[in-house]
Structures are given as C-alpha cells and as structure tokens.
Scaffold this motif. Structure first.
Motif, PDB file in Angstrom:
ATOM      1  N   THR A  28     -10.880  32.745   9.374  1.00  0.00           N
ATOM      2  CA  THR A  28     -12.051  33.355  10.002  1.00  0.00           C
ATOM      3  C   THR A  28     -12.428  34.616   9.241  1.00  0.00           C
ATOM      4  OG1 THR A  28     -11.369  32.520  12.165  1.00  0.00           O
ATOM      5  CG2 THR A  28     -12.975  34.327  12.134  1.00  0.00           C
ATOM      6  N   LEU A  29     -13.643  34.620   8.708  1.00  0.00           N
ATOM      7  CA  LEU A  29     -14.131  35.759   7.934  1.00  0.00           C
ATOM      8  C   LEU A  29     -14.834  36.705   8.907  1.00  0.00           C
ATOM      9  CD1 LEU A  29     -15.499  33.607   4.985  1.00  0.00           C
ATOM     10  CD2 LEU A  29     -13.306  34.815   5.078  1.00  0.00           C
ATOM     11  N   ASP A  30     -14.195  37.813   9.189  1.00  0.00           N
ATOM     12  CA  ASP A  30     -14.588  38.670  10.304  1.00  0.00           C
ATOM     13  C   ASP A  30     -15.926  39.353  10.090  1.00  0.00           C
ATOM     14  OD1 ASP A  30     -13.591  39.209  12.793  1.00  0.00           O
ATOM     15  OD2 ASP A  30     -12.794  41.164  12.239  1.00  0.00           O
ATOM     16  N   ARG A  31     -16.192  39.779   8.855  1.00  0.00           N
ATOM     17  CA  ARG A  31     -17.336  40.659   8.623  1.00  0.00           C
ATOM     18  C   ARG A  31     -18.494  40.002   7.876  1.00  0.00           C
ATOM     19  NH1 ARG A  31     -14.871  45.832   5.881  1.00  0.00           N
ATOM     20  NH2 ARG A  31     -16.988  46.592   6.213  1.00  0.00           N
ATOM     21  N   PHE A  32     -18.350  38.738   7.516  1.00  0.00           N
ATOM     22  CA  PHE A  32     -19.435  38.043   6.840  1.00  0.00           C
ATOM     23  C   PHE A  32     -19.276  36.544   7.048  1.00  0.00           C
ATOM     24  CE2 PHE A  32     -16.021  38.834   3.814  1.00  0.00           C
ATOM     25  CZ  PHE A  32     -15.825  37.606   3.185  1.00  0.00           C
ATOM     26  N   THR A  33     -20.371  35.816   6.882  1.00  0.00           N
ATOM     27  CA  THR A  33     -20.326  34.373   7.084  1.00  0.00           C
ATOM     28  C   THR A  33     -19.957  33.667   5.788  1.00  0.00           C
ATOM     29  OG1 THR A  33     -22.632  33.948   6.485  1.00  0.00           O
ATOM     30  CG2 THR A  33     -22.187  34.606   8.770  1.00  0.00           C
ATOM     31  N   ARG A  34     -19.457  32.449   5.937  1.00  0.00           N
ATOM     32  CA  ARG A  34     -19.052  31.677   4.755  1.00  0.00           C
ATOM     33  C   ARG A  34     -20.262  31.281   3.912  1.00  0.00           C
ATOM     34  NH1 ARG A  34     -13.862  28.105   5.481  1.00  0.00           N
ATOM     35  NH2 ARG A  34     -13.512  30.062   6.570  1.00  0.00           N
ATOM     36  N   ASN A  35     -21.374  30.933   4.564  1.00  0.00           N
ATOM     37  CA  ASN A  35     -22.570  30.589   3.799  1.00  0.00           C
ATOM     38  C   ASN A  35     -23.044  31.770   2.958  1.00  0.00           C
ATOM     39  OD1 ASN A  35     -23.350  27.874   4.060  1.00  0.00           O
ATOM     40  ND2 ASN A  35     -24.034  28.206   6.167  1.00  0.00           N
ATOM     41  N   ASP A  36     -23.047  32.971   3.560  1.00  0.00           N
ATOM     42  CA  ASP A  36     -23.452  34.162   2.806  1.00  0.00           C
ATOM     43  C   ASP A  36     -22.509  34.412   1.637  1.00  0.00           C
ATOM     44  OD1 ASP A  36     -25.605  34.593   4.406  1.00  0.00           O
ATOM     45  OD2 ASP A  36     -24.752  36.276   5.530  1.00  0.00           O
ATOM     46  N   ALA A  37     -21.213  34.181   1.865  1.00  0.00           N
ATOM     47  CA  ALA A  37     -20.240  34.371   0.786  1.00  0.00           C
ATOM     48  C   ALA A  37     -20.475  33.381  -0.342  1.00  0.00           C
ATOM     49  CB  ALA A  37     -18.826  34.218   1.330  1.00  0.00           C
ATOM     50  N   HIS A  38     -20.746  32.127   0.007  1.00  0.00           N
ATOM     51  CA  HIS A  38     -21.000  31.111  -1.019  1.00  0.00           C
ATOM     52  C   HIS A  38     -22.256  31.443  -1.820  1.00  0.00           C
ATOM     53  CE1 HIS A  38     -18.443  27.533   0.663  1.00  0.00           C
ATOM     54  NE2 HIS A  38     -17.753  28.653   0.550  1.00  0.00           N
ATOM     55  N   GLU A  39     -23.305  31.885  -1.108  1.00  0.00           N
ATOM     56  CA  GLU A  39     -24.549  32.257  -1.800  1.00  0.00           C
ATOM     57  C   GLU A  39     -24.305  33.446  -2.723  1.00  0.00           C
ATOM     58  OE1 GLU A  39     -29.206  33.293  -0.724  1.00  0.00           O
ATOM     59  OE2 GLU A  39     -27.622  33.797   0.715  1.00  0.00           O
ATOM     60  N   PHE A  40     -23.569  34.421  -2.243  1.00  0.00           N
ATOM     61  CA  PHE A  40     -23.303  35.645  -3.007  1.00  0.00           C
ATOM     62  C   PHE A  40     -22.567  35.342  -4.311  1.00  0.00           C
ATOM     63  CE2 PHE A  40     -20.569  39.350  -3.918  1.00  0.00           C
ATOM     64  CZ  PHE A  40     -21.529  40.344  -3.997  1.00  0.00           C
ATOM     65  N   ILE A  41     -21.466  34.587  -4.225  1.00  0.00           N
ATOM     66  CA  ILE A  41     -20.687  34.328  -5.445  1.00  0.00           C
ATOM     67  C   ILE A  41     -21.417  33.387  -6.385  1.00  0.00           C
ATOM     68  CG2 ILE A  41     -18.477  34.820  -4.347  1.00  0.00           C
ATOM     69  CD1 ILE A  41     -18.000  31.760  -4.275  1.00  0.00           C
ATOM     70  N   ALA A  42     -22.202  32.445  -5.830  1.00  0.00           N
ATOM     71  CA  ALA A  42     -22.959  31.544  -6.694  1.00  0.00           C
ATOM     72  C   ALA A  42     -23.983  32.317  -7.511  1.00  0.00           C
ATOM     73  CB  ALA A  42     -23.643  30.466  -5.854  1.00  0.00           C
ATOM     74  N   ASN A  43     -24.630  33.308  -6.885  1.00  0.00           N
ATOM     75  CA  ASN A  43     -25.574  34.149  -7.623  1.00  0.00           C
ATOM     76  C   ASN A  43     -24.900  34.932  -8.732  1.00  0.00           C
ATOM     77  OD1 ASN A  43     -27.980  33.484  -6.346  1.00  0.00           O
ATOM     78  ND2 ASN A  43     -27.684  34.984  -4.710  1.00  0.00           N
ATOM     79  N   LEU A  44     -23.582  35.161  -8.578  1.00  0.00           N
ATOM     80  CA  LEU A  44     -22.824  35.884  -9.600  1.00  0.00           C
ATOM     81  C   LEU A  44     -22.200  34.954 -10.635  1.00  0.00           C
ATOM     82  CD1 LEU A  44     -21.132  38.426  -7.199  1.00  0.00           C
ATOM     83  CD2 LEU A  44     -22.758  38.997  -9.008  1.00  0.00           C
ATOM     84  N   GLY A  45     -22.526  33.672 -10.568  1.00  0.00           N
ATOM     85  CA  GLY A  45     -22.035  32.738 -11.579  1.00  0.00           C
ATOM     86  C   GLY A  45     -20.749  32.033 -11.212  1.00  0.00           C
ATOM     87  N   ALA A  46     -20.302  32.144  -9.953  1.00  0.00           N
ATOM     88  CA  ALA A  46     -19.083  31.460  -9.502  1.00  0.00           C
ATOM     89  C   ALA A  46     -19.462  30.170  -8.779  1.00  0.00           C
ATOM     90  CB  ALA A  46     -18.271  32.360  -8.577  1.00  0.00           C
ATOM     91  N   THR A  47     -18.493  29.268  -8.667  1.00  0.00           N
ATOM     92  CA  THR A  47     -18.706  27.998  -7.975  1.00  0.00           C
ATOM     93  C   THR A  47     -17.937  27.982  -6.659  1.00  0.00           C
ATOM     94  OG1 THR A  47     -19.014  26.790 -10.055  1.00  0.00           O
ATOM     95  CG2 THR A  47     -18.425  25.501  -8.097  1.00  0.00           C
ATOM     96  N   PRO A  48     -18.627  27.901  -5.512  1.00  0.00           N
ATOM     97  CA  PRO A  48     -17.909  27.788  -4.238  1.00  0.00           C
ATOM     98  C   PRO A  48     -17.281  26.398  -4.107  1.00  0.00           C
ATOM     99  CG  PRO A  48     -20.208  28.505  -3.938  1.00  0.00           C
ATOM    100  CD  PRO A  48     -20.085  27.993  -5.330  1.00  0.00           C
ATOM    101  N   GLN A  49     -16.015  26.353  -3.730  1.00  0.00           N
ATOM    102  CA  GLN A  49     -15.330  25.090  -3.502  1.00  0.00           C
ATOM    103  C   GLN A  49     -14.946  24.977  -2.031  1.00  0.00           C
ATOM    104  OE1 GLN A  49     -11.992  25.244  -6.240  1.00  0.00           O
ATOM    105  NE2 GLN A  49     -13.079  24.007  -7.750  1.00  0.00           N
ATOM    106  N   LYS A  50     -14.973  23.770  -1.496  1.00  0.00           N
ATOM    107  CA  LYS A  50     -14.603  23.570  -0.091  1.00  0.00           C
ATOM    108  C   LYS A  50     -13.088  23.532   0.082  1.00  0.00           C
ATOM    109  CE  LYS A  50     -18.780  21.166   1.406  1.00  0.00           C
ATOM    110  NZ  LYS A  50     -19.320  19.923   2.029  1.00  0.00           N
ATOM    111  N   GLY A  51     -12.370  23.022  -0.913  1.00  0.00           N
ATOM    112  CA  GLY A  51     -10.929  22.892  -0.806  1.00  0.00           C
ATOM    113  C   GLY A  51     -10.223  23.380  -2.046  1.00  0.00           C
ATOM    114  N   VAL A  52      -8.927  23.696  -1.902  1.00  0.00           N
ATOM    115  CA  VAL A  52      -8.114  24.177  -3.019  1.00  0.00           C
ATOM    116  C   VAL A  52      -7.769  23.020  -3.935  1.00  0.00           C
ATOM    117  CG1 VAL A  52      -5.869  25.165  -3.630  1.00  0.00           C
ATOM    118  CG2 VAL A  52      -7.167  26.103  -1.709  1.00  0.00           C
ATOM    119  N   ARG A  53      -7.972  23.225  -5.237  1.00  0.00           N
ATOM    120  CA  ARG A  53      -7.660  22.225  -6.251  1.00  0.00           C
ATOM    121  C   ARG A  53      -6.930  22.916  -7.387  1.00  0.00           C
ATOM    122  NH1 ARG A  53     -13.797  20.128  -6.727  1.00  0.00           N
ATOM    123  NH2 ARG A  53     -13.579  21.295  -8.656  1.00  0.00           N
ATOM    124  N   MET A  54      -6.498  22.125  -8.366  1.00  0.00           N
ATOM    125  CA  MET A  54      -5.778  22.704  -9.494  1.00  0.00           C
ATOM    126  C   MET A  54      -6.666  23.604 -10.344  1.00  0.00           C
ATOM    127  SD  MET A  54      -2.983  19.911 -10.822  1.00  0.00           S
ATOM    128  CE  MET A  54      -4.090  18.505 -10.936  1.00  0.00           C
TER     129      MET A  54
END
Length: 337
Positions: A257-283
C-alpha cells in the motif's frame, strides 16, 4: 534539477508527496574522468536507508590514476552492544554476526575516519546513488552534517556511454568481472565485500576511461537522443527523457500500500522519466518500491513480490534494488523543483 524532457502533472499525488519530502542536499552526479578521486563501496543489511544499516565501508584513494591508500572497516551499528545480523545478508556478503560483534567499530568512529579519508575528493561508485544516499543519511544522522562530495557512477557511464547494448547487455560489477576477467588481491574476491568491490570498480572506471578517452566529458545533460482495486493504466517509457536521471532505463515494480501516492501516478511519473513500470518482479527488474505490507504471506510484512525479489537476488539471478516508498520519494524529490 535534471534536464528531463517531460510534462509533469502538478496535481499528481506523487508530485505532491515528493515536494513535501526533504531533499538530500548532496553533491552532483558528474560525467567525467578525474585523475584524483576516491572509489567507495558499502555493504548494508538492506537496499534502503530507511530500513538498513551500513555494516562495512571500503574505499581506495587514487592520485594521478594510481591507488595510494585503502580504507576498510566493519561497522557494528549497535556498538558496544551485540548486533543481530540476518542470514540473507551473511549469505550474500560472507560477513557473519561474529565478524560484526568482534571486529566492528561504531558508526561514529568509522564515519568520522571515512570523512577524513575522502576529504573533498570526487567519489566514484557503481550504482552510486545507493552508496551516496546511505552515507549521506548516516552522516547526517550521526553528525548533523550534509555529505556533499560530487560523484561519478561507473554503472551509468558503462550502461549509457562506454559499453552500451549490444556490446554489454547487463552492467553489474559481476558482468564486468566476467567480460573482462577482472580480479584483485583482496581477501574476499569472490563475494560482496566493500574493499574488494572498490578495487574492482576502480578497474571498471579505468576500462570506461580507456573506451571513452581521458578527456571525455558529457557536455550537456539536457540534450539526449533518442488495498483498493483499480485498473492500472499502461505507460510506455519516454525515451527522450534525460538519461542521467536516476530512473532512466530501469524496470520498476511497486508493491504494498503506497500511503502518499497512487500506483497509477507512480507509473506515469517513472515512465515520463524513461523507466518501464512492471506489474510483477522478473529477472530483468531493477527496482522494487515497497509500501506498507499486509501479513498475507509466510514471511511477516513482506509481499510475494518482495519475497520473490529477495530470492532472485540470493540466487544471483537478478540485481534488484529494494527501496521503501519513502526512499523512492526522496529520489523523486531530487528531480522535481
């Protein structure tokens, strides 16, 4: 601020939370090859300063590209009391609870000697923000002093400039060791130990210097080429973002549970910075951001994603940074005005 080519939604919950988070007033990330510097590496009990302790600091001082001095101390975070060290850290580093309690010095003593050792030198480290953030927080807590030495990241230099894909697909220290047959005379050459890794990172820095040229410098960091259920939107990484920001090129997963921000906002934020949001942990996951956990697994306060990430790390199949959502916000705060 990083010169990131993005549009920031000022109403986003993550932007609001990041602005409310105290920024680390640390030194600048540099893209150059100084001849005088200090390589530093630390061993910790966690991948987040919010949860973990420094248990070893190693460093080598370099003058005119030659090693002139070495620094290596075990740290007992509860000195003079005995410190309890978890099996995961011992298996990863080879450092035992007995080592810490018999040979470890106090935080204050080791950090004071470390500050004397580095003085105002430029620091060099692999995944430098990890080491610098841990050291910054520990020094601030111990001495109320801001650790502001500028630093160079050998991972950043290798991944984005010197040994880009497909020449090297992965850029962990172990990948450089394997590709270039690196070794040294440190007593713990086959495991995660601070002095050993510092010596290896010095060699990696030399390889990058040789590849890019002694006078290479990045002229511009502002022009880059190219519990509530809800549906997660899909965001693609912005490849036009500034590659020097700490999230660019990473595969990032959020859990809990992300207390101070939503997961969608986090995904949008990092994607704008050139990162790829993943739903699950992978190698190929690079970072796991952990919020408040529910006790719904066999291990208290750990989600299945965190358990999987720790298992992949322990097996040597992945190199995943596990950070708290608060630590993530501190990193985000360094990018936002």
């Amino acid at each position: 601020m990083f010169g990131v080519k993005i549009e920031i939604n000022e109403m986003s919950s993550i932007v609001t939370a990041a602005k409310e988070t105290r920024k680390r007033n640390k030194g600048k990330l540099m893209h150059l090859f100084p001849k005088d510097y200090v390589v530093v590496d630390i061993e910790t009990t966690s991948l987040s300063p919010d949860w973990g302790d420094i248990i070893e600091i190693g460093a080598v001082k370099v003058v005119n590209n030659e090693i002139v001095d070495k620094f290596n101390y075990l740290v007992n975070p509860t000195f003079p009391s005995n410190y309890e060290l978890d099996d995961f850290t011992t298996n990863l580093t080879g450092i035992s609870e007995n080592d810490i309690n018999n040979f470890g010095k106090s935080n204050a003593e080791v950090l004071r000697e470390f500050l004397d050792f580095v003085n105002d030198s430029i620091l060099v480290a692999h995944n430098a923000s990890f080491d610098i953030n841990f050291l910054y927080d520990a020094i601030l807590k111990e001495f109320d002093y801001e650790f502001k030495n500028d630093y160079v990241d050998t991972y950043n230099l290798g991944h984005f400039y010197a040994f880009k894909k497909p020449e090297m697909n992965n850029h962990k220290v172990a990948d450089f060791v394997k590709k270039f047959n690196l070794s040294n005379e440190a007593p713990f050459n086959d495991m995660h130990r601070a002095l050993n890794d510092s010596l290896l990172e010095k060699q990696i820095f030399d390889l990058e210097r040789e590849k890019l040229g002694d006078d290479w410098i990045l002229e511009s960091q502002y022009t880059r080429h190219s519990g509530k259920k809800y549906e997660l939107k899909k965001y693609e990484a912005n490849l036009d973002a500034d590659e020097s920001n700490p999230f660019y090129g990473l595969n990032i997963v959020f859990t809990g549970t992300l207390d101070r921000f939503t997961r969608n906002d986090a995904h949008e934020f990092i994607a704008n910075l050139g990162a790829t949001p993943q739903k699950g942990v992978r190698m190929d996951t690079d970072m796991l951001v952990v919020g408040v956990q529910q006790n719904n697994t066999k291990e208290p306060n750990k989600s299945s994603k965190q358990i999987k990430a720790e298992s992949l790390i322990e097996q040597g199949k992945a190199d995943i940074s596990i950070v708290s959502d608060e630590e993530f916000l501190k990193m985000a705060a360094e990018i936002i005005d």
